[in-house]
Design a protein around this motif. Structure first.
Motif, mmCIF file in Angstrom:
data_model
loop_
_atom_site.group_PDB
_atom_site.id
_atom_site.type_symbol
_atom_site.label_atom_id
_atom_site.label_comp_id
_atom_site.label_asym_id
_atom_site.label_seq_id
_atom_site.Cartn_x
_atom_site.Cartn_y
_atom_site.Cartn_z
ATOM 1 N N ALA A 58 -36.355 -32.844 -28.698
ATOM 2 C CA ALA A 58 -37.650 -32.819 -28.017
ATOM 3 C C ALA A 58 -37.582 -33.560 -26.689
ATOM 4 C CB ALA A 58 -38.730 -33.434 -28.916
ATOM 5 N N GLU A 59 -36.913 -34.704 -26.686
ATOM 6 C CA GLU A 59 -36.765 -35.457 -25.441
ATOM 7 C C GLU A 59 -35.981 -34.650 -24.411
ATOM 8 O OE1 GLU A 59 -36.731 -40.060 -27.134
ATOM 9 O OE2 GLU A 59 -34.892 -38.863 -27.152
ATOM 10 N N SER A 60 -34.871 -34.067 -24.851
ATOM 11 C CA SER A 60 -34.041 -33.285 -23.946
ATOM 12 C C SER A 60 -34.822 -32.114 -23.352
ATOM 13 C CB SER A 60 -32.810 -32.774 -24.695
ATOM 14 O OG SER A 60 -31.882 -32.203 -23.795
ATOM 15 N N ARG A 61 -35.621 -31.443 -24.193
ATOM 16 C CA ARG A 61 -36.459 -30.334 -23.724
ATOM 17 C C ARG A 61 -37.466 -30.825 -22.693
ATOM 18 N NH1 ARG A 61 -38.711 -29.208 -28.297
ATOM 19 N NH2 ARG A 61 -36.887 -28.079 -29.081
ATOM 20 N N TRP A 62 -38.046 -31.995 -22.940
ATOM 21 C CA TRP A 62 -39.031 -32.563 -22.009
ATOM 22 C C TRP A 62 -38.377 -32.957 -20.687
ATOM 23 C CZ3 TRP A 62 -40.237 -38.064 -20.855
ATOM 24 C CH2 TRP A 62 -41.385 -38.180 -20.055
#
Length: 251
Positions: free
Chosen positions: A169-173
């Motif tokens: 999720a962090e990487s996507r953000w």
């Protein structure tokens, strides 16, 4: 200082030595000792100082690196330019492992790191709109092209706290807000160099796709072992880029 240097180089994960025929010196600064002894050698008539930012035995995790001591030591030595190669992850499908990226922007997502020399009573508010020196950036891109490397000119460096890697999720953000590459050590190293008025450039060697690449289940999330493997495979290439840049820099 008796020992002087024209150009400084920081070595990241996988780059713990760089120069030949070195003289190693120990230094003390008002901010403690640098990450390790400093190797000084001559390259094409220029004096070069090298510090492995994690220490030669990788004893410092990203949030514990003595960044202020490292930059202050470079300043004490008279360094006029800093080249800072790093192992970095990709946040874009079109940027793959073993590519090189020369970012021009930065997003800081770290916390709790000592990131200024001006804690008072002297206070200084620096301009940091463009974190990386444009002349050094152009030179880095030129040298990469001359060496036949796949290089990406410009990009946004996202700096995370570490030592863990990102969640999916962090990487996507990070990707959604414009991030191009991701790393754990570019901040506060680059802003401290700016406070000391030392032009600074990052050369990112892409080692992974961070938390994986969506739509490609065969590409797994990054591991420390994979970072070391890919960086070591590119060690000679990054050293060639460093040597060529040093030869071309006018001091």
């Amino acid at each position: 200082m008796e020992k002087r240097a024209d150009i400084g180089v920081f070595g990241g994960t996988g780059l713990y030595s760089f120069l030949d025929d070195v003289e190693e010196i120990e230094m003390e600064t008002p901010y403690g000792k640098p990450s390790d002894s400093i190797a000084i050698a001559e390259v094409d008539g220029k004096s070069v100082a090298f510090i492995p930012r994690h220490g030669k035995d990788h004893r410092y995790p990203p949030h514990r690196i003595p960044y202020r001591a490292n930059i202050y030591a470079m300043k004490q030595l008279g360094v006029k330019y800093i080249i800072a190669p790093t192992a970095s992850g990709s946040l874009k499908a079109e940027i793959g492992p073993s590519d090189f990226c020369i970012p021009d922007q930065l997003i800081d997502r770290t916390w709790g790191r000592e990131d200024t020399f001006f804690n008072g009573p002297e206070v200084k508010h620096i301009t940091f709109a463009d974190p990386y020196d444009e002349d050094l950036r152009r030179l880095a891109v030129k040298v990469c092209i001359e060496n036949g490397l796949k290089v990406h000119d410009g990009g946004v460096m996202v700096v995370i706290q570490g030592p863990r890697f990102s969640t999916r999720a962090e990487s996507r953000w990070f990707s959604s807000i414009g991030g191009t590459v991701i790393n754990m050590t570019q901040y506060p190293e680059c802003v401290l160099a700016r406070e000391m008025d030392i032009p600074y450039v990052n050369i990112s060697i892409i080692t992974d796709y961070d938390a994986g690449l969506e739509g490609h289940p065969e590409i797994k999330p990054v591991s420390h072992e994979e970072v070391l493997k890919v960086f070591e495979e590119n060690n000679e290439r990054i050293k060639k880029v460093l040597y060529d840049m040093i030869r071309k820099i006018e001091v």
